[in-house]
Design an enzyme around this catalytic site. Structure first.
Site, PDB file in Angstrom:
ATOM      1  N   ARG A  70       0.805  -1.216   0.000  1.00 42.66           N
ATOM      2  CA  ARG A  70       0.000   0.000   0.000  1.00 42.66           C
ATOM      3  C   ARG A  70       0.846   1.278   0.000  1.00 42.66           C
ATOM      4  O   ARG A  70       0.529   2.238  -0.693  1.00 42.66           O
ATOM      5  CB  ARG A  70      -0.917  -0.044   1.218  1.00 42.66           C
ATOM      6  CG  ARG A  70      -1.877   1.094   1.272  1.00 42.66           C
ATOM      7  CD  ARG A  70      -2.885   0.888   2.365  1.00 42.66           C
ATOM      8  NE  ARG A  70      -3.489   2.140   2.736  1.00 42.66           N
ATOM      9  CZ  ARG A  70      -4.547   2.665   2.130  1.00 42.66           C
ATOM     10  NH1 ARG A  70      -5.118   2.046   1.141  1.00 42.66           N
ATOM     11  NH2 ARG A  70      -5.025   3.822   2.518  1.00 42.66           N
ATOM     12  N   CYS A 123      -1.515  -5.533   2.782  1.00 44.44           N
ATOM     13  CA  CYS A 123      -2.032  -6.586   3.659  1.00 44.44           C
ATOM     14  C   CYS A 123      -3.556  -6.622   3.598  1.00 44.44           C
ATOM     15  O   CYS A 123      -4.212  -5.576   3.538  1.00 44.44           O
ATOM     16  CB  CYS A 123      -1.607  -6.311   5.101  1.00 44.44           C
ATOM     17  SG  CYS A 123       0.049  -6.877   5.487  1.00 44.44           S
ATOM     18  N   ARG A 143      -9.377  -0.553   2.896  1.00 39.13           N
ATOM     19  CA  ARG A 143      -8.254   0.375   2.758  1.00 39.13           C
ATOM     20  C   ARG A 143      -8.334   1.263   1.504  1.00 39.13           C
ATOM     21  O   ARG A 143      -7.500   1.190   0.607  1.00 39.13           O
ATOM     22  CB  ARG A 143      -6.930  -0.382   2.815  1.00 39.13           C
ATOM     23  CG  ARG A 143      -6.809  -1.226   4.060  1.00 39.13           C
ATOM     24  CD  ARG A 143      -5.454  -1.859   4.214  1.00 39.13           C
ATOM     25  NE  ARG A 143      -4.468  -0.936   4.778  1.00 39.13           N
ATOM     26  CZ  ARG A 143      -3.173  -1.217   4.856  1.00 39.13           C
ATOM     27  NH1 ARG A 143      -2.724  -2.347   4.377  1.00 39.13           N
ATOM     28  NH2 ARG A 143      -2.346  -0.364   5.409  1.00 39.13           N
ATOM     29  N   PRO A 144      -9.347   2.119   1.454  1.00 38.37           N
ATOM     30  CA  PRO A 144      -9.494   3.009   0.295  1.00 38.37           C
ATOM     31  C   PRO A 144      -8.445   4.130   0.279  1.00 38.37           C
ATOM     32  O   PRO A 144      -7.693   4.294   1.235  1.00 38.37           O
ATOM     33  CB  PRO A 144     -10.888   3.601   0.499  1.00 38.37           C
ATOM     34  CG  PRO A 144     -11.140   3.508   1.955  1.00 38.37           C
ATOM     35  CD  PRO A 144     -10.370   2.334   2.475  1.00 38.37           C
ATOM     36  N   VAL A 145      -8.422   4.905  -0.824  1.00 43.21           N
ATOM     37  CA  VAL A 145      -7.494   6.048  -0.916  1.00 43.21           C
ATOM     38  C   VAL A 145      -8.253   7.358  -1.134  1.00 43.21           C
ATOM     39  O   VAL A 145      -7.677   8.357  -1.533  1.00 43.21           O
ATOM     40  CB  VAL A 145      -6.445   5.856  -2.035  1.00 43.21           C
ATOM     41  CG1 VAL A 145      -5.453   4.771  -1.682  1.00 43.21           C
ATOM     42  CG2 VAL A 145      -7.094   5.597  -3.382  1.00 43.21           C
ATOM     43  N   ASP A 146      -9.573   7.340  -0.844  1.00 40.87           N
ATOM     44  CA  ASP A 146     -10.383   8.540  -1.101  1.00 40.87           C
ATOM     45  C   ASP A 146      -9.847   9.774  -0.367  1.00 40.87           C
ATOM     46  O   ASP A 146      -9.856  10.891  -0.910  1.00 40.87           O
ATOM     47  CB  ASP A 146     -11.859   8.275  -0.725  1.00 40.87           C
ATOM     48  CG  ASP A 146     -12.016   7.781   0.703  1.00 40.87           C
ATOM     49  OD1 ASP A 146     -11.141   7.021   1.177  1.00 40.87           O
ATOM     50  OD2 ASP A 146     -13.003   8.146   1.372  1.00 40.87           O
ATOM     51  N   LEU A 147      -9.340   9.587   0.842  1.00 38.49           N
ATOM     52  CA  LEU A 147      -8.899  10.762   1.611  1.00 38.49           C
ATOM     53  C   LEU A 147      -7.565  11.306   1.094  1.00 38.49           C
ATOM     54  O   LEU A 147      -7.295  12.504   1.186  1.00 38.49           O
ATOM     55  CB  LEU A 147      -8.804  10.408   3.103  1.00 38.49           C
ATOM     56  CG  LEU A 147     -10.132   9.946   3.723  1.00 38.49           C
ATOM     57  CD1 LEU A 147      -9.948   9.534   5.187  1.00 38.49           C
ATOM     58  CD2 LEU A 147     -11.182  11.054   3.623  1.00 38.49           C
ATOM     59  N   ASP A 167      -1.470  -2.132  15.018  1.00 35.26           N
ATOM     60  CA  ASP A 167      -0.396  -3.031  14.577  1.00 35.26           C
ATOM     61  C   ASP A 167       0.128  -3.929  15.705  1.00 35.26           C
ATOM     62  O   ASP A 167       0.995  -4.772  15.470  1.00 35.26           O
ATOM     63  CB  ASP A 167       0.770  -2.225  13.979  1.00 35.26           C
ATOM     64  CG  ASP A 167       0.416  -1.636  12.622  1.00 35.26           C
ATOM     65  OD1 ASP A 167      -0.615  -2.027  12.045  1.00 35.26           O
ATOM     66  OD2 ASP A 167       1.184  -0.777  12.140  1.00 35.26           O
ATOM     67  N   ILE A 173      -9.698   0.466  13.984  1.00 35.74           N
ATOM     68  CA  ILE A 173      -9.055   1.109  12.819  1.00 35.74           C
ATOM     69  C   ILE A 173      -9.392   0.382  11.508  1.00 35.74           C
ATOM     70  O   ILE A 173      -9.776   1.001  10.529  1.00 35.74           O
ATOM     71  CB  ILE A 173      -7.516   1.186  12.999  1.00 35.74           C
ATOM     72  CG1 ILE A 173      -7.147   1.785  14.357  1.00 35.74           C
ATOM     73  CG2 ILE A 173      -6.871   1.963  11.834  1.00 35.74           C
ATOM     74  CD1 ILE A 173      -7.402   3.249  14.538  1.00 35.74           C
ATOM     75  N   ARG A 183       8.384  -9.026   5.349  1.00 36.46           N
ATOM     76  CA  ARG A 183       8.045  -7.656   4.960  1.00 36.46           C
ATOM     77  C   ARG A 183       8.361  -6.675   6.085  1.00 36.46           C
ATOM     78  O   ARG A 183       8.635  -5.509   5.818  1.00 36.46           O
ATOM     79  CB  ARG A 183       6.547  -7.541   4.630  1.00 36.46           C
ATOM     80  CG  ARG A 183       6.144  -8.301   3.394  1.00 36.46           C
ATOM     81  CD  ARG A 183       4.701  -8.079   3.081  1.00 36.46           C
ATOM     82  NE  ARG A 183       4.432  -6.642   2.937  1.00 36.46           N
ATOM     83  CZ  ARG A 183       3.252  -6.126   2.683  1.00 36.46           C
ATOM     84  NH1 ARG A 183       2.207  -6.920   2.534  1.00 36.46           N
ATOM     85  NH2 ARG A 183       3.081  -4.833   2.564  1.00 36.46           N
TER      86      ARG A 183
HETATM   87  C1  EPZ Z   1      -0.549   2.853   8.209  1.00 36.25           C
HETATM   88  O1  EPZ Z   1      -1.429   2.369   7.206  1.00 36.25           O
HETATM   89  C2  EPZ Z   1       0.440   1.758   8.472  1.00 36.25           C
HETATM   90  N1  EPZ Z   1       1.181   1.465   7.245  1.00 36.25           N
HETATM   91  C3  EPZ Z   1      -0.295   0.513   8.962  1.00 36.25           C
HETATM   92  O2  EPZ Z   1       0.658  -0.477   9.273  1.00 36.25           O
HETATM   93  C4  EPZ Z   1      -1.082   0.877  10.224  1.00 36.25           C
HETATM   94  O3  EPZ Z   1      -1.846  -0.234  10.628  1.00 36.25           O
HETATM   95  C5  EPZ Z   1      -2.001   2.065   9.950  1.00 36.25           C
HETATM   96  O4  EPZ Z   1      -1.244   3.175   9.413  1.00 36.25           O
HETATM   97  C6  EPZ Z   1      -2.731   2.566  11.186  1.00 36.25           C
HETATM   98  O5  EPZ Z   1      -1.798   2.916  12.160  1.00 36.25           O
HETATM   99  C7  EPZ Z   1       2.253   2.180   6.939  1.00 36.25           C
HETATM  100  O6  EPZ Z   1       2.620   3.133   7.595  1.00 36.25           O
HETATM  101  C8  EPZ Z   1       3.033   1.760   5.728  1.00 36.25           C
HETATM  102  P1  EPZ Z   1      -4.541   4.819   7.616  1.00 36.25           P
HETATM  103  P2  EPZ Z   1      -2.371   3.380   6.441  1.00 36.25           P
HETATM  104  O7  EPZ Z   1      -4.532   5.636   6.397  1.00 36.25           O
HETATM  105  O8  EPZ Z   1      -1.634   4.655   6.324  1.00 36.25           O
HETATM  106  C9  EPZ Z   1      -9.168   4.500   6.462  1.00 36.25           C
HETATM  107  C10 EPZ Z   1       1.687  -2.586   9.095  1.00 36.25           C
HETATM  108  O9  EPZ Z   1       1.374  -3.745   9.452  1.00 36.25           O
HETATM  109  N2  EPZ Z   1      -8.883   5.273   5.241  1.00 36.25           N
HETATM  110  O10 EPZ Z   1      -4.201   5.493   8.912  1.00 36.25           O
HETATM  111  O11 EPZ Z   1      -2.840   2.691   5.233  1.00 36.25           O
HETATM  112  C11 EPZ Z   1      -8.561   3.099   6.410  1.00 36.25           C
HETATM  113  O12 EPZ Z   1      -9.337   2.212   5.665  1.00 36.25           O
HETATM  114  C12 EPZ Z   1       0.663  -1.680   8.453  1.00 36.25           C
HETATM  115  O13 EPZ Z   1       2.826  -2.121   9.199  1.00 36.25           O
HETATM  116  C13 EPZ Z   1      -9.928   5.702   4.472  1.00 36.25           C
HETATM  117  O14 EPZ Z   1     -11.103   5.437   4.751  1.00 36.25           O
HETATM  118  O15 EPZ Z   1      -3.562   3.544   7.463  1.00 36.25           O
HETATM  119  C14 EPZ Z   1      -8.472   2.765   7.876  1.00 36.25           C
HETATM  120  O16 EPZ Z   1      -9.721   2.302   8.320  1.00 36.25           O
HETATM  121  C15 EPZ Z   1      -0.632  -2.348   8.247  1.00 36.25           C
HETATM  122  N3  EPZ Z   1      -9.658   6.414   3.331  1.00 36.25           N
HETATM  123  C16 EPZ Z   1      -8.199   4.116   8.544  1.00 36.25           C
HETATM  124  O17 EPZ Z   1      -8.576   5.112   7.574  1.00 36.25           O
HETATM  125  C17 EPZ Z   1      -8.385   6.741   2.967  1.00 36.25           C
HETATM  126  O18 EPZ Z   1      -8.213   7.387   1.919  1.00 36.25           O
HETATM  127  C18 EPZ Z   1      -6.750   4.345   8.912  1.00 36.25           C
HETATM  128  O19 EPZ Z   1      -5.934   4.112   7.763  1.00 36.25           O
HETATM  129  C19 EPZ Z   1      -7.320   6.319   3.784  1.00 36.25           C
HETATM  130  C20 EPZ Z   1      -7.582   5.586   4.926  1.00 36.25           C
END
Ligand code: EPZ
Length: 428
Positions: A101, A125, A130-134, A315, A337, A407
């Site tokens: 991601r 994973c 895990r969308p990217v809308d935000l 995590d 989360i 990883r």
């Molecule tokens: C980061 O993922 C970490 N990855 C993750 O670690 C970690 O679990 C996560 O942050 C939360 O702490 C890395 O740093 C590489 P988010 P990330 O954006 O950035 C939702 C590991 O095992 N969301 O904070 O992808 C999303 O679906 C990994 O090392 C939207 O809805 O997490 C989730 O429910 C796994 N829209 C919440 O926000 C979006 O556009 C938090 O996601 C983006 C996210």
């Protein structure tokens, strides 16, 4: 396919050196795309995800050299010299982005510096949608034009990005990284509200400031970025991995023993350390890191909800669940989360763990001891929860599909065997 064989029952005693944080190293490497000068990163862990970002950057024409340690360096990892002097391609293809991601985050520096890019939608994973809308919302606020076509995000900002106010409706680490990187080269001021406060965000902001960025407030929910025209080269040391620290701390709490986590920083995981103390471990921060002990006393049950930093990290949720499988009583763990981060539950059940799920909450009824079993790793942190369970279980455990572990955990078997664990990798 490699597997890990564990014969459980040994206490852990000794010292485990903590590596550089994967989740800081990845965005730091990506931030090197923001400048045509060399960014030198020290203490970069040797991990499959780091190698994958190297491949992605290589595809854009970035030169990366891995150098040995300098005399007097105390860190474990490698030093990377990353030079994005010439970006030859602004497309990040599906083959490279789909497995991880964080690789999607190249969208921000490519757009900010080159004014355009085409980046495949990400993979990673299997822990939720895990969308990217935000992330896209943040880039649009900064003036980017974005289309999604054929599985690719096609972004352009021919006249550069412009500073704006970006308020995230929920805390997002990825959204904050992307907004931060893009805003450093935008015209004028950007204010990020409801920003993620994770230590890895602060580490990236510190590095961007060394590169000539003007960022204040990182590590708080309000980050202010005054855009600059150009960033320059810098040297930065990746902060210690708080998730690796918490994982080994939970392993010691589960097997019993006495381990020094060398180089760990307690303030990066205070909420997890508090939970370990409640569970019956002795946690002693000292000059060299954190000492974890559990001798004699059983494991006490806990009630925990995951939350953004400084809350209990998602995590570490799977690892805590493994620990609670042997607690004296019932524990409750709520995952707030990611909606599907319970893939380890059915694998922990193979050890005899008694866990029931009700929506986002797992109830774990502790049993006296686990029994070794063949299990399958499903995602990175789930995989390591199976290793922890195997270390404490009676008899033999075989963990299959361990590429997930590679990883995110550097020299896992080596670090654990040095503390007395009976653990080996079986190749092929
Ligand atoms: C980061 O993922 C970490 N990855 C993750 O670690 C970690 O679990 C996560 O942050 C939360 O702490 C890395 O740093 C590489 P988010 P990330 O954006 O950035 C939702 C590991 O095992 N969301 O904070 O992808 C999303 O679906 C990994 O090392 C939207 O809805 O997490 C989730 O429910 C796994 N829209 C919440 O926000 C979006 O556009 C938090 O996601 C983006 C996210």
């Amino acid at each position: 396919m490699d597997r890990i064989r564990i014969v459980g029952g040994n206490k852990l005693n000794g010292t485990i050196p903590i590596s550089g944080a994967k989740n800081a190293a990845l965005p730091l490497m990506i931030a090197a795309l923001l400048t045509d000068e060399t960014l030198i990163l020290d203490n970069v862990p040797r991990l499959a995800d780091v190698a994958q970002v190297q491949r992605i950057l290589g595809n854009h024409g970035v030169d990366i050299m891995s150098a040995g340690k300098r005399p007097g360096d105390h860190h474990q990892g490698q030093t990377l010299h990353i030079s994005a002097a010439n970006i030859i391609d602004t497309t990040a293809p599906y083959e490279l982005v789909s497995t991880m991601r964080a690789s999607f985050w190249v969208v921000a520096p490519l757009l900010a510096r080159m004014g355009e890019c085409k980046v495949s939608l990400p993979g990673g994973c299997a822990i939720g949608t895990r969308p990217v809308d935000l992330l896209i919302m943040a880039l649009e606020k900064l003036g980017a034009q974005i289309q999604i076509d054929g599985g690719y995000v096609i972004a352009s900002a021919p006249n550069g990005l412009t500073g704006a106010e970006i308020e995230f409706p929920k805390v997002t680490v990825s959204g904050t990284h992307v907004a931060l990187m893009a805003a450093t080269l935008a015209k004028g001021r950007t204010v990020i509200l409801n920003a993620a406060c994770e230590p890895e965000i602060l580490d990236v902001a510190d590095c961007l400031n060394k590169m000539g960025g003007k960022i204040t407030g990182a590590g708080t929910p309000r980050i202010v970025i005054e855009g600059v025209k150009k960033l320059h080269g810098a040297r930065h040391t990746v902060l210690p991995d708080r998730i690796e620290t918490g994982t080994y701390a939970m392993a010691v709490a589960m097997t019993g023993g006495d381990v020094q986590l060398a180089g760990a920083r307690p303030e990066l995981l205070q909420s997890a350390l508090d939970v370990l103390v409640q569970a019956g471990a002795t946690v002693t921060p000292n000059n060299e890191g954190i000492r974890i002990q559990r001798n004699g006393a059983g494991i006490s049950p806990v009630t925990v909800s995951t939350a953004p930093f400084p809350g209990f990290p998602t995590d570490l949720q799977a690892q805590l669940m493994a620990l609670m499988a042997c607690a004296k009583g019932s524990s409750h763990i709520t995952e707030t989360i990611f909606e599907n981060r319970f893939m380890h539950v059915q694998e922990l059940a193979r050890f005899g763990a008694r866990i029931s799920l009700d929506g986002e909450t797992a109830t774990i009824d502790g049993i006296a001891s686990l029994k070794g079993a063949p299990v399958m790793a499903t995602d990175l942190r789930a995989s390591v929860s199976l290793v922890i369970a195997g270390l404490a279980a009676e008899g033999e455990t075989m963990v299959n599909r361990i590429y997930h572990l590679d990883r995110g955990f550097e020299r896992l078997e080596e670090k654990l065997s040095a503390c007395g664990a009976n653990i080996e990798r079986i190749s092929g």
